[in-house]
Design an enzyme around this catalytic site. Structure first.
Site, PDB file in Angstrom:
ATOM      1  N   CYS A 160      -3.425   0.535   6.811  1.00  0.00           N
ATOM      2  CA  CYS A 160      -3.460  -0.381   7.962  1.00  0.00           C
ATOM      3  C   CYS A 160      -4.160   0.211   9.170  1.00  0.00           C
ATOM      4  O   CYS A 160      -4.834  -0.486   9.906  1.00  0.00           O
ATOM      5  CB  CYS A 160      -2.041  -0.775   8.337  1.00  0.00           C
ATOM      6  N   GLU A 182       7.857   2.056  14.658  1.00  0.00           N
ATOM      7  CA  GLU A 182       8.615   2.729  13.616  1.00  0.00           C
ATOM      8  C   GLU A 182       8.548   4.230  13.877  1.00  0.00           C
ATOM      9  O   GLU A 182       7.740   4.707  14.666  1.00  0.00           O
ATOM     10  CB  GLU A 182       8.031   2.399  12.230  1.00  0.00           C
ATOM     11  N   GLU A 218       4.811  -4.621  11.834  1.00  0.00           N
ATOM     12  CA  GLU A 218       3.766  -3.611  11.579  1.00  0.00           C
ATOM     13  C   GLU A 218       2.641  -4.326  10.853  1.00  0.00           C
ATOM     14  O   GLU A 218       2.729  -4.565   9.650  1.00  0.00           O
ATOM     15  CB  GLU A 218       4.319  -2.478  10.710  1.00  0.00           C
ATOM     16  N   ASN A 231       0.799  -1.236   0.000  1.00  0.00           N
ATOM     17  CA  ASN A 231       0.000   0.000   0.000  1.00  0.00           C
ATOM     18  C   ASN A 231       0.827   1.280   0.000  1.00  0.00           C
ATOM     19  O   ASN A 231       0.406   2.290  -0.527  1.00  0.00           O
ATOM     20  CB  ASN A 231      -1.016  -0.006   1.140  1.00  0.00           C
TER      21      ASN A 231
END
Ligand code: NAD
Length: 483
Positions: free
Chosen positions: A283, A457, A249, A152
Protein backbone atom coordinates in the site's frame (compact mmCIF):
# COMPACT_ATOMS: atom_id res chain seq x y z
CA UNK A 1 2.75 -28.78 3.56
CA UNK A 2 -0.90 -29.46 4.28
CA UNK A 3 -2.64 -26.28 3.13
CA UNK A 4 -6.28 -27.27 3.65
CA UNK A 5 -7.24 -25.83 7.06
CA UNK A 6 -9.04 -27.96 9.66
CA UNK A 7 -12.16 -25.89 8.99
CA UNK A 8 -13.06 -22.52 7.48
CA UNK A 9 -13.63 -20.43 10.60
CA UNK A 10 -12.19 -20.16 14.10
CA UNK A 11 -14.84 -19.22 16.64
CA UNK A 12 -14.99 -19.41 20.42
CA UNK A 13 -11.62 -21.13 20.61
CA UNK A 14 -12.30 -23.87 18.04
CA UNK A 15 -12.46 -24.56 14.33
CA UNK A 16 -16.00 -24.28 12.94
CA UNK A 17 -17.31 -25.43 9.57
CA UNK A 18 -20.55 -24.72 7.75
CA UNK A 19 -20.33 -26.05 4.22
CA UNK A 20 -23.57 -24.35 3.24
CA UNK A 21 -21.56 -21.12 2.86
CA UNK A 22 -20.28 -20.17 -0.63
CA UNK A 23 -17.07 -22.13 -1.40
CA UNK A 24 -13.95 -20.01 -1.76
CA UNK A 25 -11.09 -21.67 -3.63
CA UNK A 26 -7.60 -20.78 -2.44
CA UNK A 27 -5.22 -20.60 -5.37
CA UNK A 28 -1.42 -20.80 -5.16
CA UNK A 29 -0.33 -17.85 -7.29
CA UNK A 30 2.88 -19.51 -8.45
CA UNK A 31 1.10 -22.39 -10.18
CA UNK A 32 -2.60 -21.55 -10.35
CA UNK A 33 -3.36 -24.79 -8.45
CA UNK A 34 -6.22 -24.95 -5.95
CA UNK A 35 -4.55 -25.63 -2.59
CA UNK A 36 -7.56 -25.36 -0.26
CA UNK A 37 -11.26 -24.57 -0.17
CA UNK A 38 -12.99 -22.65 2.58
CA UNK A 39 -16.61 -21.59 2.90
CA UNK A 40 -17.93 -18.07 3.39
CA UNK A 41 -19.55 -17.49 6.76
CA UNK A 42 -23.30 -18.02 6.84
CA UNK A 43 -25.51 -15.78 9.02
CA UNK A 44 -25.42 -18.57 11.61
CA UNK A 45 -21.60 -18.57 11.71
CA UNK A 46 -21.52 -14.77 11.99
CA UNK A 47 -24.03 -14.95 14.85
CA UNK A 48 -21.88 -17.52 16.69
CA UNK A 49 -18.83 -15.30 16.31
CA UNK A 50 -20.57 -12.17 17.57
CA UNK A 51 -22.28 -13.77 20.56
CA UNK A 52 -19.22 -15.70 21.74
CA UNK A 53 -16.95 -12.67 21.30
CA UNK A 54 -19.23 -10.37 23.25
CA UNK A 55 -19.63 -12.87 26.05
CA UNK A 56 -15.87 -13.52 26.33
CA UNK A 57 -14.91 -9.84 26.27
CA UNK A 58 -16.35 -9.04 29.69
CA UNK A 59 -14.00 -11.34 31.63
CA UNK A 60 -11.04 -10.41 29.40
CA UNK A 61 -11.51 -6.71 30.15
CA UNK A 62 -11.64 -7.49 33.86
CA UNK A 63 -8.18 -9.14 33.78
CA UNK A 64 -5.10 -7.05 34.53
CA UNK A 65 -3.07 -5.69 31.65
CA UNK A 66 -0.14 -7.77 32.88
CA UNK A 67 -2.16 -10.96 32.50
CA UNK A 68 -3.42 -10.00 29.05
CA UNK A 69 0.04 -8.93 27.94
CA UNK A 70 1.65 -12.17 29.08
CA UNK A 71 -0.60 -14.16 26.74
CA UNK A 72 0.19 -11.91 23.79
CA UNK A 73 3.91 -12.16 24.44
CA UNK A 74 3.67 -15.94 24.68
CA UNK A 75 1.89 -15.94 21.33
CA UNK A 76 4.71 -13.81 19.90
CA UNK A 77 7.25 -16.41 21.03
CA UNK A 78 5.27 -19.26 19.44
CA UNK A 79 5.00 -17.30 16.18
CA UNK A 80 8.75 -16.82 16.09
CA UNK A 81 9.39 -20.51 16.83
CA UNK A 82 7.10 -21.44 13.91
CA UNK A 83 8.37 -18.74 11.58
CA UNK A 84 9.44 -21.23 8.90
CA UNK A 85 6.06 -23.00 8.60
CA UNK A 86 4.11 -19.75 8.88
CA UNK A 87 6.28 -18.22 6.15
CA UNK A 88 5.66 -21.18 3.84
CA UNK A 89 1.91 -20.82 4.43
CA UNK A 90 2.12 -17.06 3.78
CA UNK A 91 3.90 -17.87 0.51
CA UNK A 92 1.15 -20.33 -0.45
CA UNK A 93 -1.54 -17.78 0.44
CA UNK A 94 0.01 -14.79 -1.35
CA UNK A 95 2.72 -16.05 -3.72
CA UNK A 96 5.26 -13.71 -2.10
CA UNK A 97 8.76 -15.25 -2.13
CA UNK A 98 9.91 -17.14 0.96
CA UNK A 99 12.91 -14.79 0.92
CA UNK A 100 10.42 -12.07 1.95
CA UNK A 101 7.87 -13.98 4.00
CA UNK A 102 10.56 -15.48 6.23
CA UNK A 103 11.59 -11.99 7.38
CA UNK A 104 8.52 -9.77 6.95
CA UNK A 105 5.28 -11.51 7.86
CA UNK A 106 5.10 -13.80 10.91
CA UNK A 107 8.06 -11.83 12.26
CA UNK A 108 6.15 -8.56 11.91
CA UNK A 109 3.04 -10.17 13.43
CA UNK A 110 5.15 -11.40 16.36
CA UNK A 111 6.58 -7.91 16.81
CA UNK A 112 3.04 -6.52 17.15
CA UNK A 113 2.05 -9.21 19.67
CA UNK A 114 5.21 -8.59 21.66
CA UNK A 115 4.93 -4.79 21.54
CA UNK A 116 1.26 -4.58 22.53
CA UNK A 117 1.75 -7.42 25.00
CA UNK A 118 4.47 -5.29 26.57
CA UNK A 119 2.39 -2.14 26.62
CA UNK A 120 -0.77 -3.76 28.04
CA UNK A 121 0.36 -3.51 31.66
CA UNK A 122 1.15 0.19 31.41
CA UNK A 123 -2.20 1.34 30.02
CA UNK A 124 -3.67 3.75 32.53
CA UNK A 125 -5.96 6.69 32.92
CA UNK A 126 -4.89 9.88 34.68
CA UNK A 127 -5.63 11.88 37.80
CA UNK A 128 -6.74 15.50 37.42
CA UNK A 129 -6.78 17.56 40.65
CA UNK A 130 -9.47 20.31 40.83
CA UNK A 131 -8.82 22.04 44.13
CA UNK A 132 -9.82 19.51 46.73
CA UNK A 133 -12.08 17.73 44.22
CA UNK A 134 -10.70 15.62 41.45
CA UNK A 135 -11.35 13.69 38.30
CA UNK A 136 -9.82 10.43 37.32
CA UNK A 137 -9.98 8.89 33.88
CA UNK A 138 -10.38 5.23 33.16
CA UNK A 139 -9.03 3.79 29.92
CA UNK A 140 -11.66 1.27 28.88
CA UNK A 141 -11.93 -1.11 25.94
CA UNK A 142 -14.33 -0.37 23.11
CA UNK A 143 -15.92 -3.84 23.31
CA UNK A 144 -16.13 -5.88 20.12
CA UNK A 145 -13.82 -4.90 17.26
CA UNK A 146 -14.07 -6.14 13.68
CA UNK A 147 -10.91 -6.33 11.58
CA UNK A 148 -11.14 -6.68 7.80
CA UNK A 149 -7.98 -7.51 5.88
CA UNK A 150 -6.46 -7.01 2.44
CA UNK A 151 -4.67 -9.91 0.74
CA UNK A 152 -1.13 -8.60 0.59
CA UNK A 153 -0.05 -9.17 4.22
CA UNK A 154 -2.54 -11.66 5.70
CA UNK A 155 -0.52 -12.64 8.80
CA UNK A 156 0.71 -9.14 9.53
CA UNK A 157 -2.71 -7.51 9.17
CA UNK A 158 -4.34 -10.17 11.38
CA UNK A 159 -1.78 -9.32 14.11
CA UNK A 160 -1.59 -5.55 13.61
CA UNK A 161 -5.33 -5.38 14.33
CA UNK A 162 -5.59 -8.22 16.85
CA UNK A 163 -2.67 -7.31 19.10
CA UNK A 164 -3.72 -3.74 20.09
CA UNK A 165 -7.40 -4.75 20.25
CA UNK A 166 -6.65 -7.58 22.70
CA UNK A 167 -4.10 -5.57 24.70
CA UNK A 168 -6.79 -2.96 25.39
CA UNK A 169 -9.28 -5.58 26.59
CA UNK A 170 -11.42 -5.95 23.46
CA UNK A 171 -12.59 -9.05 21.62
CA UNK A 172 -12.02 -9.16 17.85
CA UNK A 173 -13.57 -10.87 14.85
CA UNK A 174 -11.18 -10.84 11.91
CA UNK A 175 -12.33 -11.36 8.34
CA UNK A 176 -9.38 -12.06 6.07
CA UNK A 177 -9.47 -11.21 2.39
CA UNK A 178 -11.25 -13.95 0.42
CA UNK A 179 -8.06 -14.17 -1.70
CA UNK A 180 -5.84 -15.14 1.26
CA UNK A 181 -7.95 -16.87 3.94
CA UNK A 182 -5.36 -19.27 5.39
CA UNK A 183 -2.88 -17.33 7.53
CA UNK A 184 -5.27 -15.65 10.00
CA UNK A 185 -6.49 -19.08 11.13
CA UNK A 186 -2.94 -19.87 12.25
CA UNK A 187 -2.80 -16.59 14.20
CA UNK A 188 -6.02 -17.60 16.00
CA UNK A 189 -4.62 -21.08 16.74
CA UNK A 190 -1.40 -19.66 18.17
CA UNK A 191 -3.18 -17.10 20.36
CA UNK A 192 -5.31 -19.84 21.87
CA UNK A 193 -2.35 -22.10 22.34
CA UNK A 194 -0.70 -19.21 24.22
CA UNK A 195 -3.63 -19.15 26.63
CA UNK A 196 -6.07 -16.69 25.10
CA UNK A 197 -9.52 -17.49 26.48
CA UNK A 198 -12.03 -18.78 23.92
CA UNK A 199 -14.08 -16.23 22.00
CA UNK A 200 -11.64 -13.31 22.01
CA UNK A 201 -9.96 -13.77 18.62
CA UNK A 202 -12.28 -15.18 16.00
CA UNK A 203 -11.75 -15.61 12.27
CA UNK A 204 -14.64 -15.74 9.83
CA UNK A 205 -14.22 -16.16 6.09
CA UNK A 206 -16.11 -14.49 3.31
CA UNK A 207 -16.35 -11.89 0.61
CA UNK A 208 -17.35 -8.25 1.04
CA UNK A 209 -20.90 -9.19 2.11
CA UNK A 210 -19.62 -10.96 5.23
CA UNK A 211 -17.54 -7.88 6.07
CA UNK A 212 -20.56 -5.65 5.44
CA UNK A 213 -22.85 -7.65 7.70
CA UNK A 214 -20.27 -7.52 10.52
CA UNK A 215 -19.80 -3.76 10.09
CA UNK A 216 -23.53 -3.05 10.19
CA UNK A 217 -24.22 -5.20 13.27
CA UNK A 218 -25.16 -2.96 16.24
CA UNK A 219 -23.22 -5.25 18.61
CA UNK A 220 -19.94 -4.30 16.91
CA UNK A 221 -18.22 -1.25 18.43
CA UNK A 222 -15.25 -0.66 16.15
CA UNK A 223 -14.16 -1.47 12.62
CA UNK A 224 -10.60 -1.53 11.34
CA UNK A 225 -10.25 -2.01 7.59
CA UNK A 226 -7.16 -2.51 5.46
CA UNK A 227 -8.24 -2.21 1.87
CA UNK A 228 -8.79 0.06 -1.08
CA UNK A 229 -10.26 3.58 -0.98
CA UNK A 230 -13.56 2.54 -2.66
CA UNK A 231 -14.07 -0.21 -0.03
CA UNK A 232 -13.02 2.26 2.66
CA UNK A 233 -15.76 4.65 1.60
CA UNK A 234 -18.40 1.90 1.91
CA UNK A 235 -17.16 0.55 5.23
CA UNK A 236 -16.71 4.03 6.73
CA UNK A 237 -20.25 4.98 5.69
CA UNK A 238 -21.72 1.78 7.15
CA UNK A 239 -19.79 2.32 10.40
CA UNK A 240 -20.95 5.95 10.53
CA UNK A 241 -24.60 5.02 10.66
CA UNK A 242 -23.88 3.13 13.90
CA UNK A 243 -21.44 5.88 15.14
CA UNK A 244 -18.74 3.22 15.40
CA UNK A 245 -15.06 3.97 15.85
CA UNK A 246 -12.99 3.29 12.72
CA UNK A 247 -9.46 2.78 11.57
CA UNK A 248 -9.07 2.95 7.79
CA UNK A 249 -5.79 1.77 6.25
CA UNK A 250 -6.38 2.44 2.57
CA UNK A 251 -4.52 2.79 -0.69
CA UNK A 252 -1.85 5.13 -1.95
CA UNK A 253 0.06 6.58 -4.88
CA UNK A 254 3.04 7.75 -2.92
CA UNK A 255 5.87 9.95 -4.21
CA UNK A 256 9.61 9.44 -3.90
CA UNK A 257 11.68 12.55 -4.70
CA UNK A 258 15.29 11.98 -5.73
CA UNK A 259 17.30 15.21 -5.69
CA UNK A 260 20.41 15.77 -7.79
CA UNK A 261 22.70 15.42 -4.74
CA UNK A 262 21.24 12.06 -3.69
CA UNK A 263 23.37 8.94 -3.35
CA UNK A 264 22.11 7.30 -6.55
CA UNK A 265 22.74 3.75 -5.34
CA UNK A 266 20.62 4.35 -2.23
CA UNK A 267 17.91 6.10 -4.21
CA UNK A 268 17.75 3.17 -6.64
CA UNK A 269 17.52 0.80 -3.65
CA UNK A 270 14.66 2.87 -2.23
CA UNK A 271 12.85 2.90 -5.55
CA UNK A 272 13.28 -0.88 -5.95
CA UNK A 273 12.11 -1.62 -2.43
CA UNK A 274 9.26 0.88 -2.81
CA UNK A 275 8.02 -0.55 -6.11
CA UNK A 276 8.93 -4.21 -6.46
CA UNK A 277 8.88 -5.76 -2.99
CA UNK A 278 5.93 -8.19 -2.83
CA UNK A 279 5.68 -7.77 -6.61
CA UNK A 280 4.58 -4.18 -6.05
CA UNK A 281 1.58 -5.14 -3.94
CA UNK A 282 2.32 -2.84 -1.00
CA UNK A 283 0.00 0.00 0.00
CA UNK A 284 2.77 2.47 0.87
CA UNK A 285 4.73 1.94 -2.34
CA UNK A 286 6.39 5.01 -3.83
CA UNK A 287 5.15 4.50 -7.36
CA UNK A 288 5.67 8.09 -8.52
CA UNK A 289 9.44 8.50 -8.55
CA UNK A 290 10.37 12.13 -9.24
CA UNK A 291 14.00 12.20 -10.36
CA UNK A 292 15.94 15.44 -10.89
CA UNK A 293 16.54 15.93 -14.62
CA UNK A 294 20.34 16.15 -14.10
CA UNK A 295 20.58 12.59 -12.82
CA UNK A 296 17.61 10.97 -14.54
CA UNK A 297 19.52 8.98 -17.15
CA UNK A 298 22.13 7.84 -14.61
CA UNK A 299 19.31 6.77 -12.27
CA UNK A 300 17.47 4.86 -15.02
CA UNK A 301 20.65 3.13 -16.18
CA UNK A 302 21.54 1.94 -12.69
CA UNK A 303 17.91 0.95 -12.01
CA UNK A 304 17.86 -1.27 -15.11
CA UNK A 305 21.17 -2.90 -14.14
CA UNK A 306 19.86 -3.64 -10.65
CA UNK A 307 16.55 -4.98 -11.99
CA UNK A 308 18.49 -7.42 -14.15
CA UNK A 309 19.55 -8.97 -10.83
CA UNK A 310 15.97 -9.83 -9.83
CA UNK A 311 15.52 -13.58 -9.47
CA UNK A 312 12.04 -14.34 -10.78
CA UNK A 313 10.72 -17.83 -10.22
CA UNK A 314 9.57 -20.39 -7.67
CA UNK A 315 8.68 -18.38 -4.56
CA UNK A 316 9.62 -21.32 -2.32
CA UNK A 317 13.22 -21.15 -3.58
CA UNK A 318 15.10 -18.96 -1.09
CA UNK A 319 17.05 -17.43 -4.00
CA UNK A 320 13.87 -16.06 -5.62
CA UNK A 321 13.47 -12.34 -4.98
CA UNK A 322 10.46 -11.58 -7.19
CA UNK A 323 7.36 -13.76 -7.18
CA UNK A 324 4.00 -13.86 -8.94
CA UNK A 325 1.07 -11.50 -8.51
CA UNK A 326 -1.48 -12.67 -5.96
CA UNK A 327 -4.14 -13.54 -8.54
CA UNK A 328 -4.97 -13.60 -12.23
CA UNK A 329 -7.25 -10.64 -11.55
CA UNK A 330 -4.47 -8.54 -10.02
CA UNK A 331 -2.11 -9.56 -12.84
CA UNK A 332 -4.65 -8.42 -15.42
CA UNK A 333 -5.19 -5.11 -13.60
CA UNK A 334 -1.44 -4.38 -13.62
CA UNK A 335 -1.04 -5.42 -17.28
CA UNK A 336 -4.02 -3.21 -18.16
CA UNK A 337 -2.26 -0.21 -16.63
CA UNK A 338 0.85 -0.98 -18.65
CA UNK A 339 -1.24 -0.73 -21.83
CA UNK A 340 -2.70 2.56 -20.58
CA UNK A 341 0.81 3.88 -19.89
CA UNK A 342 1.96 2.99 -23.41
CA UNK A 343 -1.17 4.49 -24.96
CA UNK A 344 -0.64 7.73 -23.04
CA UNK A 345 2.89 8.04 -24.41
CA UNK A 346 4.97 7.08 -21.38
CA UNK A 347 8.36 5.57 -22.34
CA UNK A 348 8.55 1.90 -21.34
CA UNK A 349 12.16 1.44 -20.21
CA UNK A 350 11.98 -1.91 -18.43
CA UNK A 351 9.77 -5.00 -18.44
CA UNK A 352 6.13 -4.53 -19.37
CA UNK A 353 5.07 -8.11 -20.09
CA UNK A 354 3.43 -11.08 -18.45
CA UNK A 355 5.69 -14.12 -18.08
CA UNK A 356 4.40 -17.29 -19.73
CA UNK A 357 3.48 -20.22 -17.51
CA UNK A 358 0.77 -21.36 -15.13
CA UNK A 359 1.43 -18.81 -12.39
CA UNK A 360 0.50 -15.13 -12.36
CA UNK A 361 3.94 -13.74 -13.17
CA UNK A 362 4.88 -10.46 -14.81
CA UNK A 363 8.07 -8.51 -15.24
CA UNK A 364 9.05 -5.64 -12.97
CA UNK A 365 8.15 -2.63 -15.09
CA UNK A 366 9.44 0.94 -15.33
CA UNK A 367 8.02 3.84 -17.32
CA UNK A 368 10.05 7.04 -17.81
CA UNK A 369 8.92 10.44 -19.09
CA UNK A 370 5.68 10.03 -17.18
CA UNK A 371 3.67 13.22 -16.72
CA UNK A 372 1.40 14.13 -13.81
CA UNK A 373 -1.86 13.82 -15.71
CA UNK A 374 -1.27 10.25 -16.97
CA UNK A 375 -3.51 7.56 -15.48
CA UNK A 376 -0.46 5.52 -14.44
CA UNK A 377 0.68 8.52 -12.36
CA UNK A 378 -2.70 9.11 -10.74
CA UNK A 379 -4.30 5.76 -9.94
CA UNK A 380 -3.09 3.08 -7.55
CA UNK A 381 -1.98 0.11 -9.69
CA UNK A 382 -0.99 -2.25 -6.86
CA UNK A 383 1.48 -4.06 -9.06
CA UNK A 384 5.17 -3.78 -10.03
CA UNK A 385 4.84 -0.69 -12.23
CA UNK A 386 7.09 2.28 -11.45
CA UNK A 387 6.52 5.70 -12.99
CA UNK A 388 9.56 7.97 -13.27
CA UNK A 389 8.79 11.68 -13.61
CA UNK A 390 11.28 14.54 -14.18
CA UNK A 391 11.70 17.71 -12.16
CA UNK A 392 14.15 20.56 -11.69
CA UNK A 393 12.70 22.79 -8.95
CA UNK A 394 11.98 21.88 -5.30
CA UNK A 395 8.82 23.98 -4.85
CA UNK A 396 7.43 22.67 -8.11
CA UNK A 397 8.10 19.01 -7.29
CA UNK A 398 6.68 19.43 -3.80
CA UNK A 399 3.39 20.70 -5.20
CA UNK A 400 3.30 17.89 -7.76
CA UNK A 401 4.12 15.23 -5.16
CA UNK A 402 1.21 16.41 -3.01
CA UNK A 403 -1.23 16.79 -5.91
CA UNK A 404 -3.05 13.50 -5.26
CA UNK A 405 -6.12 12.28 -3.40
CA UNK A 406 -3.86 9.90 -1.45
CA UNK A 407 -1.53 10.60 1.48
CA UNK A 408 -0.17 7.32 2.75
CA UNK A 409 3.61 7.62 2.42
CA UNK A 410 6.34 9.72 0.79
CA UNK A 411 10.12 9.59 0.49
CA UNK A 412 12.99 11.93 -0.23
CA UNK A 413 16.57 11.12 -1.20
CA UNK A 414 19.10 13.94 -0.73
CA UNK A 415 22.34 14.65 1.12
CA UNK A 416 21.11 18.14 2.08
CA UNK A 417 19.93 17.84 5.69
CA UNK A 418 17.84 21.02 5.78
CA UNK A 419 16.15 20.17 2.52
CA UNK A 420 15.37 16.63 3.66
CA UNK A 421 13.51 17.84 6.75
CA UNK A 422 11.84 20.72 4.88
CA UNK A 423 10.51 18.29 2.27
CA UNK A 424 9.36 15.81 4.95
CA UNK A 425 7.50 18.62 6.75
CA UNK A 426 5.81 19.65 3.50
CA UNK A 427 4.74 16.15 2.43
CA UNK A 428 1.02 15.49 2.87
CA UNK A 429 1.50 11.89 3.96
CA UNK A 430 1.20 9.87 7.16
CA UNK A 431 4.58 8.17 6.86
CA UNK A 432 7.62 9.92 5.40
CA UNK A 433 11.06 8.56 4.70
CA UNK A 434 14.41 10.34 4.44
CA UNK A 435 17.03 8.34 2.53
CA UNK A 436 15.10 5.11 3.11
CA UNK A 437 11.74 3.65 2.11
CA UNK A 438 8.96 1.34 3.32
CA UNK A 439 10.21 0.60 6.81
CA UNK A 440 7.21 -0.21 9.07
CA UNK A 441 8.45 -1.05 12.57
CA UNK A 442 5.77 -1.61 15.21
CA UNK A 443 7.22 1.17 17.36
CA UNK A 444 6.22 3.90 14.87
CA UNK A 445 2.68 5.05 13.95
CA UNK A 446 1.54 3.90 10.51
CA UNK A 447 -1.42 5.27 8.57
CA UNK A 448 -2.62 7.69 5.98
CA UNK A 449 -3.62 11.30 5.49
CA UNK A 450 -6.28 12.47 2.99
CA UNK A 451 -8.09 9.57 1.29
CA UNK A 452 -5.45 7.06 2.42
CA UNK A 453 -7.00 6.63 5.80
CA UNK A 454 -8.20 7.50 9.25
CA UNK A 455 -6.39 6.60 12.46
CA UNK A 456 -3.02 4.96 12.98
CA UNK A 457 -1.87 1.40 13.49
CA UNK A 458 1.18 0.33 15.52
CA UNK A 459 2.93 2.30 18.29
CA UNK A 460 1.28 3.95 21.28
CA UNK A 461 -0.95 5.80 18.80
CA UNK A 462 -2.91 2.59 18.11
CA UNK A 463 -3.97 2.43 21.77
CA UNK A 464 -6.07 5.56 21.22
CA UNK A 465 -7.95 3.73 18.47
CA UNK A 466 -8.72 0.59 20.49
CA UNK A 467 -9.72 2.16 23.82
CA UNK A 468 -11.87 4.98 25.11
CA UNK A 469 -11.57 7.36 28.05
CA UNK A 470 -14.14 7.72 30.78
CA UNK A 471 -13.93 10.73 33.15
CA UNK A 472 -15.07 10.18 36.74
CA UNK A 473 -15.75 13.34 38.82
CA UNK A 474 -15.28 13.08 42.59
CA UNK A 475 -16.48 15.77 45.02
CA UNK A 476 -14.92 15.73 48.48
CA UNK A 477 -17.28 18.26 50.12
CA UNK A 478 -21.00 19.02 49.94
CA UNK A 479 -22.86 19.53 46.67
CA UNK A 480 -24.13 23.00 45.87
CA UNK A 481 -27.42 23.44 44.00
CA UNK A 482 -29.30 26.64 42.96
CA UNK A 483 -32.44 25.75 44.90
P1 NAD B 1 -10.35 -4.47 -1.12
O1 NAD B 1 -10.75 -3.09 -0.76
O2 NAD B 1 -10.87 -5.05 -2.38
O3 NAD B 1 -10.77 -5.50 0.03
C1 NAD B 1 -10.32 -5.32 1.36
C2 NAD B 1 -11.21 -6.16 2.29
O4 NAD B 1 -12.51 -5.56 2.38
C3 NAD B 1 -11.45 -7.59 1.84
O5 NAD B 1 -11.39 -8.44 2.97
C4 NAD B 1 -12.87 -7.55 1.28
O6 NAD B 1 -13.54 -8.77 1.35
C5 NAD B 1 -13.50 -6.54 2.20
N1 NAD B 1 -14.69 -5.85 1.68
C6 NAD B 1 -15.00 -5.57 0.40
N2 NAD B 1 -16.17 -4.90 0.34
C7 NAD B 1 -16.63 -4.76 1.60
C8 NAD B 1 -17.77 -4.15 2.19
N3 NAD B 1 -18.69 -3.55 1.45
N4 NAD B 1 -17.90 -4.18 3.52
C9 NAD B 1 -16.97 -4.78 4.30
N5 NAD B 1 -15.86 -5.37 3.80
C10 NAD B 1 -15.67 -5.36 2.47
O7 NAD B 1 -8.76 -4.46 -1.07
P2 NAD B 1 -7.75 -5.61 -1.53
O8 NAD B 1 -7.81 -5.71 -3.02
O9 NAD B 1 -7.95 -6.82 -0.72
O10 NAD B 1 -6.36 -4.99 -1.09
C11 NAD B 1 -5.67 -4.03 -1.83
C12 NAD B 1 -5.93 -2.63 -1.29
O11 NAD B 1 -5.61 -2.58 0.09
C13 NAD B 1 -5.07 -1.60 -1.95
O12 NAD B 1 -5.82 -0.44 -2.22
C14 NAD B 1 -4.01 -1.31 -0.89
O13 NAD B 1 -3.42 -0.05 -1.00
C15 NAD B 1 -4.79 -1.46 0.36
N6 NAD B 1 -3.91 -1.72 1.49
C16 NAD B 1 -3.72 -0.75 2.43
C17 NAD B 1 -2.85 -0.95 3.49
C18 NAD B 1 -2.61 0.11 4.53
O14 NAD B 1 -2.12 -0.23 5.60
N7 NAD B 1 -2.92 1.36 4.28
C19 NAD B 1 -2.19 -2.18 3.60
C20 NAD B 1 -2.41 -3.16 2.63
C21 NAD B 1 -3.27 -2.91 1.58
Amino acid sequence: MHTQPTASHFINGAYVEDTSGTPIKVIYPATGAVIATVHAATPDVIEQAITSARAAQVAWAAMTGTERGRILRRAADIMRERNHDLSILETYDTGKPYQETSVADATSGADALEYFGGIAASLTGEHIQLGEDWVYTRREPLGLCVGIGAWNYPTQIACWKGAPALACGNAIIFKPSETTPLCALKVAEILHEAGLPAGLYNVVQGMGEVGASLVSDPRVDKVSLTGSVPTGRKVYAAAASGIKAVTMELGGKSPIIVFEDADIENAVSGAILGNFYSSGQVCSNGTRVFVHADIKEAFLKRLAERLDGAVIGDPMDPETSFGPMVSKRQLDIALGYIEKGKAEGARLVYGGKAIDGDGFYMQPTVFADVTDDMIIAREEIFGPVMSVLDFTDEDDVMARANDTEFGLAAGVFTRDLARAHRVAANFQAGTCYINTYNDAPVEAPFGGMKNSGVGRENSKAAIEHYSQIKSVYVRMGDMEAPF
